[in-house]
Design an enzyme around this catalytic site. Structure first.
Site, short mmCIF file in Angstrom:
data_model
loop_
_atom_site.label_atom_id
_atom_site.label_comp_id
_atom_site.label_asym_id
_atom_site.label_seq_id
_atom_site.Cartn_x
_atom_site.Cartn_y
_atom_site.Cartn_z
N CYS A 66 0.81 -1.23 0.00
CA CYS A 66 0.00 0.00 0.00
C CYS A 66 0.84 1.27 0.00
O CYS A 66 0.31 2.37 -0.03
CB CYS A 66 -0.95 -0.03 1.18
SG CYS A 66 -1.96 -1.53 1.14
N HIS A 98 -2.15 8.33 5.95
CA HIS A 98 -2.44 7.00 5.41
C HIS A 98 -3.79 6.53 5.96
O HIS A 98 -4.58 5.93 5.22
CB HIS A 98 -1.32 6.02 5.79
CG HIS A 98 -1.48 4.68 5.17
ND1 HIS A 98 -1.48 4.49 3.80
CD2 HIS A 98 -1.67 3.43 5.70
CE1 HIS A 98 -1.65 3.20 3.54
NE2 HIS A 98 -1.77 2.55 4.67
N GLU A 104 -0.44 6.03 13.56
CA GLU A 104 0.05 7.07 12.65
C GLU A 104 -0.02 8.44 13.31
O GLU A 104 0.89 9.27 13.15
CB GLU A 104 -0.76 7.08 11.35
CG GLU A 104 -0.23 8.12 10.35
CD GLU A 104 -1.02 8.14 9.05
OE1 GLU A 104 -2.07 7.47 8.96
OE2 GLU A 104 -0.59 8.85 8.12
N LYS A 126 -9.29 8.69 2.28
CA LYS A 126 -9.80 7.31 2.22
C LYS A 126 -11.20 7.20 2.81
O LYS A 126 -11.91 6.24 2.52
CB LYS A 126 -8.87 6.36 2.96
CG LYS A 126 -7.55 6.09 2.26
CD LYS A 126 -6.78 4.98 2.94
CE LYS A 126 -5.42 4.75 2.30
NZ LYS A 126 -4.41 5.75 2.76
N HIS A 142 -9.66 2.40 0.27
CA HIS A 142 -8.21 2.23 0.25
C HIS A 142 -7.81 1.61 -1.09
O HIS A 142 -8.12 0.45 -1.35
CB HIS A 142 -7.80 1.34 1.42
CG HIS A 142 -6.32 1.18 1.58
ND1 HIS A 142 -5.41 1.82 0.77
CD2 HIS A 142 -5.60 0.47 2.48
CE1 HIS A 142 -4.19 1.49 1.16
NE2 HIS A 142 -4.28 0.67 2.19
N PHE A 191 2.07 -3.27 3.94
CA PHE A 191 2.47 -4.58 4.46
C PHE A 191 3.90 -4.85 4.01
O PHE A 191 4.26 -4.61 2.86
CB PHE A 191 1.57 -5.69 3.92
CG PHE A 191 0.17 -5.70 4.51
CD1 PHE A 191 -0.09 -5.18 5.77
CD2 PHE A 191 -0.87 -6.27 3.80
CE1 PHE A 191 -1.38 -5.21 6.30
CE2 PHE A 191 -2.16 -6.31 4.32
CZ PHE A 191 -2.41 -5.78 5.58
#
Lengths: 410, 81
Positions: A162, A302, A313, A334, A339, A398
Site C-alpha cells: 500500500c 495513510h 500514525e 480514504k 483504500h 504490508f
C-alpha cells in the site's frame, strides 16, 4: 551541489468518486463517498460486501480493442495517464530519451490471473490467453503508459504493497535529481475488487463489515471504525525538473519537494506499534525537502480506518513534527475513496497537491465520534492560508514500508 | 456445410472482435500480419477462437502456414469437410 527542484505539471485520476481530476476533486470537497454495496453473486458469501469501485468504467473511455489487451489495473492507469499527459501538454515537448515512467501497483493484474486460471480449469490450457502474461505482470501499467508516450529513459514499477504509489513518486523525484530524466510520469493503480483478494483481506480481519451502511464504512479516526474499505482506481502525476518546466513555460501545480522511505524491520503484516518507521519516514522527507516541521500545514494521512493503524500514525505524526504538529491539519481522503492499495499514495498525492494549489483541504467524512489523537483533523473542508506552504502525504504498506512525500506550494 | 463466404464472414467477425479490423476488410487475399495488423499474440487468439467457432483443431505447427485469410478459410474448409 543543491538538489534539483522537481515540479508537478500534470495530474490525472480515475477514482471511486470521479472519472477524472476535476470530478474527483469536487466530490472530495463535497465529502461524497464512493463506497457502495457489492451486489455480485461472488460477493454474497463474503463477510465484507462493500467496496469503492471506480465512478466511471474504463471501458467507457478507452478504445475497445486496446482495452481488451489490458488488465483492469492497466486500463485505470491509462485513463489517469492520458489525462495527466494531456494536462502537462508535453507532446513533442520532451526528448523521449529524457522521459521515464514510474507507475506502481500493489497486486498487479490479479483479476487477469484469476480469470485465466478459471479458463485453465474449465476449458484447459488451450483457452489460456496468449495475452495473460503481458496483462498480469505488475509492470504492465507502467510499460503500457511508457509505450503510449514513448518513454525511453526507463520504465519502473516499485512494489511495496500500500506504499507503492508513494514509492513511485519518490522514485520519480530521484530519477530527475540524479539527472536520469527530465520528465517522469509517476503514479499508482489498483483493480483488485474480486472475491479472492477480498476474502484474503477479510481473513486478515482488515476489512470493514459495515455492509448495511457502505458510505459510513470508511471512518478514519472515528471510534466506530472497524477496518478499511477496498477501493480501486489510479492516479498519475507528471514530474518535471523545474528548469525543464520553466524553459517551456509550463503551468506548475506544486513542487515535489522530497520523500522519506524507511522500513520497520518489525513484521510482515503488522506495523511497528510505536510507529518508529513512519516517524523516521516523515523526518527523512523533511530533511530531504529542506523543510521545517513548522512548514507542514497539512498532512494527507495513510489512515485507512483500521483500529490500530490510524492511532499509531497519529502518534508518529506527533513524534515526527513535535510541537509543530499542533499547526498542521490532517485529513484522510480514504474516508471517501476507500483504500486503493497501490493506487492510494498516488491518488492521495494528487489530493495533497490540489489542496496546496487550491488552498483548501478536503474533509475526513464519518468523523462522528473522533478518537482523541491530539491533532487537528479537517472534518469539513478547511481553507489553507496564502503564502509558502508545505504538506506531506503518508503511505504505509504490508512488509513494513513507510513512504512520506513532501510537497511545497508553487 | 458452410460456404467459403460463410466461413470468411465468421472469421472476419472474430478478427474484428480481437483486433478491431472492420469485418469488410477481412477478405481472402489479405495477409493477417501485413494487411490486417494482427500481431503474433493476437493471431493465437484468432486461432483459438476459430477452433472454438468451427469445431476444428489448428495445430501450432500449422499456424505459420496461415498467412492470409484465404489460407485460414481453406484450412477450416478442409478440416470440416
Amino acid at each position: 551541489m543543491p538538489l534539483k527542484r522537481v515540479v508537478i505539471t500534470g495530474l490525472g485520476a480515475t477514482s471511486p468518486v470521479g472519472g477524472d481530476v476535476p470530478s474527483t476533486w469536487s466530490a472530495l470537497l463535497e465529502g461524497r463517498s464512493g463506497v457502495t454495496a457489492l451486489t455480485d453473486d461472488w460477493a454474497e458469501p463474503l463477510a465484507a460486501r462493500i467496496a469503492a469501485k471506480v465512478a466511471v468504467e474504463p471501458g467507457e473511455v478507452l478504445d475497445r480493442v486496446k482495452a481488451r489487451r489490458m488488465d483492469r489495473s492497466t486500463q485505470l492507469a491509462m485513463v489517469a495517464a492520458e489525462e495527466a499527459w494531456a494536462d502537462a501538454k508535453l507532446d513533442d515537448a520532451v526528448d523521449p530519451e529524457r522521459l521515464a515512467v514510474a507507475v506502481a501497483s500493489g497486486i498487479g493484474g490479479v483479476t487477469t490471473l484469476l480469470a485465466n486460471y478459471d479458463s485453465l480449469l474449465e476449458k484447459g490450457p488451450r483457452r489460456v490467453s496468449p495475452l495473460a502474461i503481458p496483462m498480469l505482470m505488475p509492470n504492465s501499467p507502467a510499460a503500457t503508459i511508457g509505450l503510449r508516450i514513448g518513454a525511453k529513459a526507463g520504465v519502473h514499477t516499485p512494489v511495496s504493497a500500500c506504499a507503492s504509489g508513494n514509492e513511485a513518486i519518490a522514485l520519480g523525484i530521484d530519477l530527475i535529481r540524479l539527472g536520469r530524466a527530465d520528465v517522469v510520469v509517476v503514479g499508482g493503480t489498483e483493480a483488485a475488487v474480486h472475491a479472492l483478494p477480498m476474502a484474503a483481506f477479510g481473513q486478515m480481519m482488515a476489512l470493514s463489515k459495515r455492509n448495511d451502511d457502505p458510505e459510513a464504512a470508511s471512518r478514519p479516526w472515528d471510534k466506530g471504525r472497524d477496518g478499511f474499505v477496498l477501493g480501486e482506481g489510479a492516479a498519475v502525476m507528471v514530474l518535471e525538473s523545474a528548469e525543464h518546466a520553466a524553459a517551456r513555460g509550463a503551468e506548475v501545480y506544486a513542487e515535489a519537494a522530497g520523500a522519506g522511505i524507511t522500513s520497520d524491520s518489525h513484521d510482515i503484516a503488522q506495523p511497528d506499534p510505536a510507529g518508529l518507521g513512519a516517524t523516521r519516514a516523515m523526518k527523512r522527507a523533511l530533511i530531504e525537502s529542506e523543510l521545517a516541521a513548522t512548514d507542514i500545514a497539512h498532512i494527507n494521512a495513510h489512515a485507512t480506518s483500521t483500529p490500530q493503524g490510524d492511532v499509531a500514525e497519529a502518534a508518529a505524526i506527533r513524534n515526527a513534527l513535535g510541537a509543530a504538529a499542533d499547526g498542521t491539519v490532517l485529513t484522510s481522503t480514504k474516508s471517501m475513496t476507500g483504500h486503493l492499495l497501490g493506487g492510494a499514495g498516488a491518488l492521495e498525492s494528487v489530493a495533497t497537491v490540489l489542496a496546496l494549489h487550491h488552498r483548501v483541504i478536503p474533509p475526513t467524512i464519518n468523523l462522528d465520534d473522533p478518537e482523541d489523537i491530539g491533532l487537528d483533523i479537517a472534518d469539513k473542508p478547511r481553507d489553507l492560508p496564502a503564502g509558502d506552504l508545505a504538506a506531506l502525504n503518508n503511505s504505509f504498506g504490508f512488509g513494513g514500508h513507510n513512504v512520506a512525500v513532501a510537497f511545497r506550494s508553487a | 456445410m458452410a460456404t467459403t463466404e460463410e466461413i470468411r464472414a465468421d472469421l472476419a467477425e472474430i478478427v474484428n472482435e480481437i483486433a478491431g479490423i472492420p469485418a469488410d476488410d477481412v477478405q481472402l487475399d489479405k495477409s493477417f500480419v501485413d494487411d490486417l495488423d494482427v500481431d503474433s499474440l493476437s493471431m493465437v487468439e484468432v486461432v483459438v477462437a476459430a477452433e472454438e467457432k468451427f469445431g476444428v483443431e489448428i495445430p501450432d505447427d500449422q499456424v505459420k502456414n496461415l498467412k492470409t485469410v484465404g489460407d485460414a478459410v481453406s484450412f477450416i474448409e478442409n478440416a470440416t469437410a
